[in-house]
Scaffold this active site. Structure first.
Site, PDB file in Angstrom:
ATOM      1  N   LYS A  71       0.802  -1.234   0.000  1.00 20.46           N
ATOM      2  CA  LYS A  71       0.000   0.000   0.000  1.00 20.46           C
ATOM      3  C   LYS A  71       0.834   1.283   0.000  1.00 20.46           C
ATOM      4  O   LYS A  71       0.391   2.302  -0.498  1.00 20.46           O
ATOM      5  CB  LYS A  71      -0.953   0.010   1.198  1.00 20.46           C
ATOM      6  CG  LYS A  71      -2.149  -0.913   1.054  1.00 20.46           C
ATOM      7  CD  LYS A  71      -3.059  -0.761   2.265  1.00 20.46           C
ATOM      8  CE  LYS A  71      -4.417  -1.365   2.018  1.00 20.46           C
ATOM      9  NZ  LYS A  71      -5.393  -0.961   3.031  1.00 20.46           N
ATOM     10  N   ASP A 108     -10.424   3.463   1.399  1.00 19.20           N
ATOM     11  CA  ASP A 108     -10.692   2.940   2.752  1.00 19.20           C
ATOM     12  C   ASP A 108     -11.530   3.916   3.579  1.00 19.20           C
ATOM     13  O   ASP A 108     -12.406   3.506   4.346  1.00 19.20           O
ATOM     14  CB  ASP A 108      -9.382   2.627   3.485  1.00 19.20           C
ATOM     15  CG  ASP A 108      -8.782   1.295   3.046  1.00 19.20           C
ATOM     16  OD1 ASP A 108      -9.536   0.424   2.559  1.00 19.20           O
ATOM     17  OD2 ASP A 108      -7.558   1.122   3.180  1.00 19.20           O
TER      18      ASP A 108
END
Ligand SMILES: NC(=O)c1ccc[n+]([C@@H]2O[C@H](COP(=O)([O-])OP(=O)(O)OC[C@H]3O[C@@H](n4cnc5c(N)ncnc54)[C@H](OP(=O)(O)O)[C@@H]3O)[C@@H](O)[C@H]2O)c1
Length: 280
Positions: A71, A108
């Site tokens: 990420k 997210d």
């Protein structure tokens, strides 16, 4: 007109990745919307990330999700990073542009907010103070989304205080980094309590937090979804508090990614939720 060989492709790159629930979520939507395509787990080690991402256009992929350990590393590979991913400090979704270049995004925070709104549509971030426990990757996404939703006071606690202090400096005014030992007392008068630590996850001890100062009206949210009810959520439920687990965050972050790749904004249906819950 679409190409006769057009077969929609996306996937998730991670190491490990075979535990990921994302293939089940996206393949459910592909089938639900009658789209010919597939979403696959891609077991990619850290040293292979650049080559794997750069291969996406030639392989005909619309893009991919990223999970541990990619990420942050993806920032060095993609061609553009959107401002939200930049602030979140992580890329969880890569979109292949028509010219084959790569866009880095992060959904997210969207997932977190919409996971709460799905259960409590009248929820607002700006009601009263919010306590957030934890200052890792999950916390960053939650904090950015709460700030953007207008949260006025976020009391942030982390076992290692310097990480909480760094986030308070980075994200600014609404966030106050407070001493770890004061977390129990700081629950007084709050509208919401959020656990973003790994404590309470299957195989981990429960989060050490006394709830006696927490108003029974406060919404208690845990971003963990394995188990479906963490010890924190169970204790809060027994006190009469409304609770939300982390499954909504996982399900809802997938929606804008699916939309960016395939042009359809899918829904989190009761059928999808039940199917995913059955695998946990
Ligand atoms: N629902 C979703 O879609 C979603 C998304 C992201 C993450 N998650 C879940 O969120 C959890 C955290 O993930 P992450 O990526 O944020 O992890 P991370 O970056 O490694 O951060 C872990 C956090 O937990 C804290 N912690 C660890 N052990 C602790 C202990 N013994 N006592 C108190 N605090 C402790 C850490 O504090 P220190 O800084 O002191 O180490 C840190 O704040 C995981 O369970 C993950 O599965 C869910």
């Amino acid at each position: 007109m679409s190409h006769p060989d057009r077969f929609l492709m996306a996937g998730i790159m991670g190491w490990p990745v075979m535990h990921s629930l994302s293939p089940k979520i996206h393949n459910y939507w592909l089938s639900k919307h009658g789209l010919a395509g597939t979403y696959v787990p891609l077991a990619i080690q850290a040293e292979g990330l650049r080559a794997a991402l750069r291969a996406l256009p030639a392989l005909g992929f619309a893009g991919c999700n990223l999970t541990i350990p990619h990420k942050e590393a993806a920032f060095e590979v993609v061609d553009r990073v959107d401002p939200l991913a930049q602030r979140t400090g992580a890329i969880n979704c890569v979109v292949v542009a028509p010219d084959g270049s790569l866009d880095g995004r992060n959904y997210d925070g969207f997932g977190y907010i919409h996971g709460i709104l799905e259960v409590y549509p009248a929820w607002r971030a700006d009601a009263r103070p919010i306590v957030v426990i934890g200052a890792g990757g999950g916390a960053r996404a939650v904090l950015v989304s709460l700030v953007d939703q207008g949260a006025r006071e976020i009391r942030l606690f982390n076992r290692s205080p310097e990480r909480a202090q760094a986030l308070a400096r980075e994200f600014g005014a609404p966030i106050k980094a407070l001493a770890w030992n004061d977390r129990h007392a700081a629950l007084e008068g709050v509208a919401m309590l959020i656990n973003t630590t790994s404590q309470g996850m299957a195989g981990q001890p429960a989060l050490d937090l006394a709830l006696n100062k927490l108003p029974t009206s406060a919404l208690v949210s845990d971003i963990i979804y394995v188990p479906r009810e963490t010890p924190l959520l169970a204790a809060a439920r027994l006190c009469g508090n409304p609770t939300v687990n982390g499954l909504g965050m996982l399900l809802h972050q997938a929606r804008p990614a699916f939309h960016a790749w395939f042009g359809v904004m899918p829904e989190v249906t009761a059928e999808l939720r039940a199917m995913i819950e059955a695998t946990i």
